[in-house]
Design a protein around this motif. Structure first.
Motif, short mmCIF file in Angstrom:
data_model
loop_
_atom_site.label_atom_id
_atom_site.label_comp_id
_atom_site.label_asym_id
_atom_site.label_seq_id
_atom_site.Cartn_x
_atom_site.Cartn_y
_atom_site.Cartn_z
N PRO A 62 -7.90 -2.50 0.46
CA PRO A 62 -6.93 -2.09 1.47
C PRO A 62 -5.55 -2.63 1.09
N PHE A 119 -2.12 -4.60 1.39
CA PHE A 119 -1.92 -5.94 1.94
C PHE A 119 -1.28 -5.89 3.32
N SER A 172 0.98 -13.39 -1.03
CA SER A 172 2.42 -13.60 -1.18
C SER A 172 2.98 -14.09 0.15
P1 ADP Z 1 -5.29 -4.46 -9.22
O1 ADP Z 1 -6.61 -3.78 -9.47
O2 ADP Z 1 -4.23 -4.15 -10.18
O3 ADP Z 1 -5.44 -5.91 -8.95
P2 ADP Z 1 -5.37 -3.16 -6.64
O4 ADP Z 1 -4.51 -2.01 -6.27
O5 ADP Z 1 -6.82 -2.93 -6.84
O6 ADP Z 1 -4.69 -3.85 -7.90
O7 ADP Z 1 -5.27 -4.26 -5.52
C1 ADP Z 1 -4.16 -5.01 -5.40
C2 ADP Z 1 -4.13 -5.60 -4.01
O8 ADP Z 1 -2.95 -6.41 -3.94
C3 ADP Z 1 -3.97 -4.56 -2.91
O9 ADP Z 1 -4.68 -5.00 -1.78
C4 ADP Z 1 -2.48 -4.59 -2.66
O10 ADP Z 1 -2.12 -4.14 -1.39
C5 ADP Z 1 -2.22 -6.06 -2.80
N1 ADP Z 1 -0.79 -6.41 -2.94
C6 ADP Z 1 0.19 -5.71 -3.55
N2 ADP Z 1 1.39 -6.33 -3.38
C7 ADP Z 1 1.15 -7.45 -2.65
C8 ADP Z 1 1.96 -8.50 -2.13
N3 ADP Z 1 3.27 -8.54 -2.33
N4 ADP Z 1 1.36 -9.47 -1.42
C9 ADP Z 1 0.03 -9.45 -1.21
N5 ADP Z 1 -0.76 -8.50 -1.66
C10 ADP Z 1 -0.23 -7.51 -2.37
#
Ligand code: ADP
Ligand code: MG
Length: 708
Positions: A287, A289, A337
């Motif tokens: 989901p 963040f 974050s």
């Molecule tokens: P990856 O597989 O590259 O790690 P995903 O899209 O599967 O990336 O998941 C990444 C997660 O990190 C998602 O839940 C996304 O919403 C979250 N995310 C992205 N930016 C931030 C942020 N600034 N702070 C916290 N979570 C974040």
């Protein structure tokens, strides 16, 4: 079995998003302006809830819920077991003339009394004060949970004792969020920001899970009761081919994913990505963040939705960290974050040296916190179930280190030497007033072996287990960040007060921090043997098992930091310590009893049947004048003898022991039960690969992992 939720391709996701949530828009439409403003101030700015407002909100919420077909309401809370609990009540209250009225007063919204005295309290409640109270968490929206038998209005709540002590993980999460925000804002003020909206922590959890066909699941008492297979030989084909990873999603699974997404959307949970994972039968959902406390509630809700929807599709969803030995385990990466909607993530490098100085200060705060409190981060992910995954060579090691990526690591290297003037790989050199470089926004290479990695605009904590609540790691992250922000803000404030130029003060602080805490930064291969040795020489803790980690919770440093930021009192910490130990011992004891039962009543009888067949065969061949080869019979008999001995040892380990404390009980589980169970498994798995397939009574790994 027809899926209960029918997919309508004409339905736009935007229309259903949040349809079952008592959203701000819904409140705005239904509440007088002043009341709405007051609620929003509480949600967004953390202002105290005006009790007079509660009645109006409750009335509006009730009307909305009744329109949505709700018959009951529930205070949803999150006891220390890490699970979700609900107490349901009917809206209807009898009135004198045999009629009933739909009632839902402000006081019912604000406070509930679920009793719930059977939840573990770790000594916080004795029986005479056994009651626990739930209290409305205004910041987490109420929602409708649909059920074929009637809908329920769910109100997310905190769960506290009569004396006001937290019996859950939501209360400390809210407290830690607040403490972190206050000190982050002090740093921002130093950087010249004014009228800062509350700084919060964001959490984006990536949830891994397994799906198995429900027929197989129901034939595996170990999966049903322990969530993992306690027996099972490796299949001839495992995950070696990597043909499942990011491969085409099987049709039935895709149907399941679409339904889960639809349900999540209705509940306002922004499910975004979905794909196959490394192991066969393993998948991931991430989901978007959200604020940590909302993300945490949503995460719990997501697990409930997945379990329910999987059943409708004839499957079972497994959130255990290691349902199948020898196959990849499941984690729940916590992307973390800090920031707010106006400033975005404070962990994003900016375009100017000034912005970058601010970014580096926030990064340095993370480095300091993770180094200083590595033990607390470790304990935040420690459990009997996650022990099967952490430290194995497909999951992050038990040593907590930070991956910064080459470019950022290089910047901090230069800072350690006194100044940073270049940004590696960019060829550009900016020598500004504060001698800090322009930083790349590109996160560089991903390092999958690191438990705590910088990924461009956030840190990704990869050690949390798939089955756990994200509240616990988020509480620790918020608290240790509060400590770091406080320290950094105080240092900078006094330097400035002493007349030092701000840029210079920042420079000195960054150098000091990276010198003192740089040992936690590691960009290499976290799975390598060498890292274990190097980490030890750097003085980083390597808390291999849950029992090595749990005592971290009650160390003086832990008590000090949690008390200082008002997150846990010493008593509350001790209660978590006790509950964690109890949960650990209980989990393993249940598994041990199951292993004994399945070993004795399922595996052993099947083996004996086969042994009898072989023996009869020997007799028949002999009487026919043939010379039978009895080697198979001997080998099977030998393994049966091993199994019987192992079962006897396990039985003894389960019965004769006495423990004086929760720790001793847990230790017994670790040193006596786990090895005894393993011995039973070795013999049973050997039998599985020997005896006739038609006599083997349990679904095999082959069947469970590959038939979907
Ligand atoms: P990856 O597989 O590259 O790690 P995903 O899209 O599967 O990336 O998941 C990444 C997660 O990190 C998602 O839940 C996304 O919403 C979250 N995310 C992205 N930016 C931030 C942020 N600034 N702070 C916290 N979570 C974040
Ligand atoms: Mg991912």
């Amino acid at each position: 079995m027809p899926p209960a939720f029918s997919f309508d391709p004409a339905e736009a996701p935007g229309e259903i998003f949040g349809a079952n949530v008592f959203t701000k828009a819904e409140m705005q439409a239904r509440l007088p302006k002043a009341i709405f403003k007051s609620v929003v101030a509480t949600i967004e700015k953390g202002a105290k809830l005006d009790p007079a407002v509660a009645d109006a909100v409750a009335a509006a919420m009730k009307d909305w819920a009744l329109e949505k077909g709700a018959t009951h309401y529930a205070h949803v809370f999150y006891p220390m077991t890490g699970l979700t609990a609900e107490k349901h009540d009917s809206f209807l209250e009898p009135v004198s003339d045999g009629q009933a009225l739909a009632e839902f007063a402000g006081k019912t919204l604000i406070q509930g009394e679920p009793d719930a005295s059977s939840f573990p309290s770790g000594g916080l409640r004795s029986t005479f004060e056994a009651r626990g109270y739930t209290g409305w968490d205004v910041t987490s929206p109420a929602y409708i949970l649909e059920n074929p038998n009637g809908n329920t209005l769910c109100v997310p709540t905190v769960f506290v004792s009569m004396t006001g002590e937290a019996l859950d993980y939501k209360t400390p999460l809210l407290r830690s969020q607040q403490a972190m925000g206050v000190h982050a804002e002090r740093i921002l003020t130093l950087f010249g920001h004014k009228n800062i909206d509350r700084i919060v922590s964001f959490c984006g959890p990536e949830q891994e899970y397994f799906l198995v066909d429900r027929h197989f699941f129901l034939a595996r008492p170990d999966l049903i009761n322990a969530g993992r297979t306690l027996f099972g030989a490796k299949p001839p084909k495992g995950q070696e081919f990597d043909d499942h990873y990011f491969g085409a999603v099987p049709e039935r699974v895709l149907g399941f994913m679409m339904d889960t997404e639809r349900e999540l959307f209705k509940l306002g949970i922004p499910a975004k990505t979905r794909h196959n994972e490394v192991a066969p039968g393993q998948f991931e959902v991430a989901p978007m963040f959200e604020r940590a406390n909302i993300a945490s509630d949503h995460q719990q809700l997501l697990m409930t939705v997945f379990k329910t929807v999987a059943k409708k599709h004839g499957m079972e969803c497994l959130f255990h960290e290691k349902p199948f030995a020898g196959v990849n385990g499941s984690g729940k990466h916590v992307n973390f974050s800090v920031g707010n909607s106006e400033l975005g993530s404070l962990l994003v490098p900016g375009d100017t040296p000034h912005e970058n100085a601010q970014f580096l200060v926030f990064c340095a705060a993370v480095i300091r916190a993770v180094h200083k409190f590595a033990g607390l981060l470790r304990v935040s992910v420690a459990s009997a179930t996650n022990d099967h995954r952490l430290g194995a060579n497909e999951a992050p090691p038990a040593i907590i280190s930070i991956f910064l990526g080459d470019q950022l690591a290089d910047v901090f290297d230069q800072i350690a030497k006194g100044s940073a003037t270049s940004s590696k790989g960019k060829g550009s050199m900016i020598i500004g007033v504060d001698t800090l470089p322009v930083l790349p926004t590109d996160p560089g290479d991903r390092n999958r072996t690191s438990p705590f990695a910088f990924t461009g605009n956030r840190f990704e904590f990869r050690a949390p287990g798939s089955g756990q609540t994200v509240a616990v790691p988020m509480i620790v992250l918020n608290t240790i960040m509060a400590d770091s922000f406080d320290y950094l803000a105080t240092t900078l404030e006094s330097a400035v007060a002493a007349g030092e130029p701000f840029d210079k003060a920042v420079q000195t602080l960054l150098t000091d921090i990276i010198t003192e805490h740089g040992a936690v930064v590691f960009n290499g291969d976290g799975y390598s043997e060498n890292w274990q040795i190097e980490a030890a020489s750097r003085g980083l803790p390597n808390l291999k098992t849950t029992l090595d980690a749990i005592p971290e919770l009650i160390k003086p440093e832990a008590v000090e930091v949690f008390e200082k930021y008002g997150v846990f009192t010493e008593r509350e910490l001790h209660s978590r310590y006790e509950v964690r130990l109890e949960q650990y011992a209980l989990t393993i004891a249940v598994e041990a009893k199951l292993a004994l039962e399945i070993g004795s009543t399922v595996v052993l009888p099947a083996a004996i049947r086969y042994q009898t067949e072989l023996a009869q065969n020997v007799i028949v061949l002999k009487s026919a004048g043939l010379k039978p080869d009895s080697s198979l019979l001997q080998s099977v008999s030998g393994t049966i003898a091993e199994l019987s001995t192992a079962l006897a040892t396990l039985k003894a380990a389960l019965s004769d022991h006495s423990a004086d404390s929760a720790y001793d009980e847990a230790k017994h589980a670790q040193v006596a039960l786990l090895p005894a169970m393993e011995a039973v498994r070795v013999a049973a798995d050997a039998l599985e690969t020997t005896i006739a397939d038609d006599l083997w009574p349990l679904p095999t790994y082959q069947e469970m992992l590959f038939i979907l």
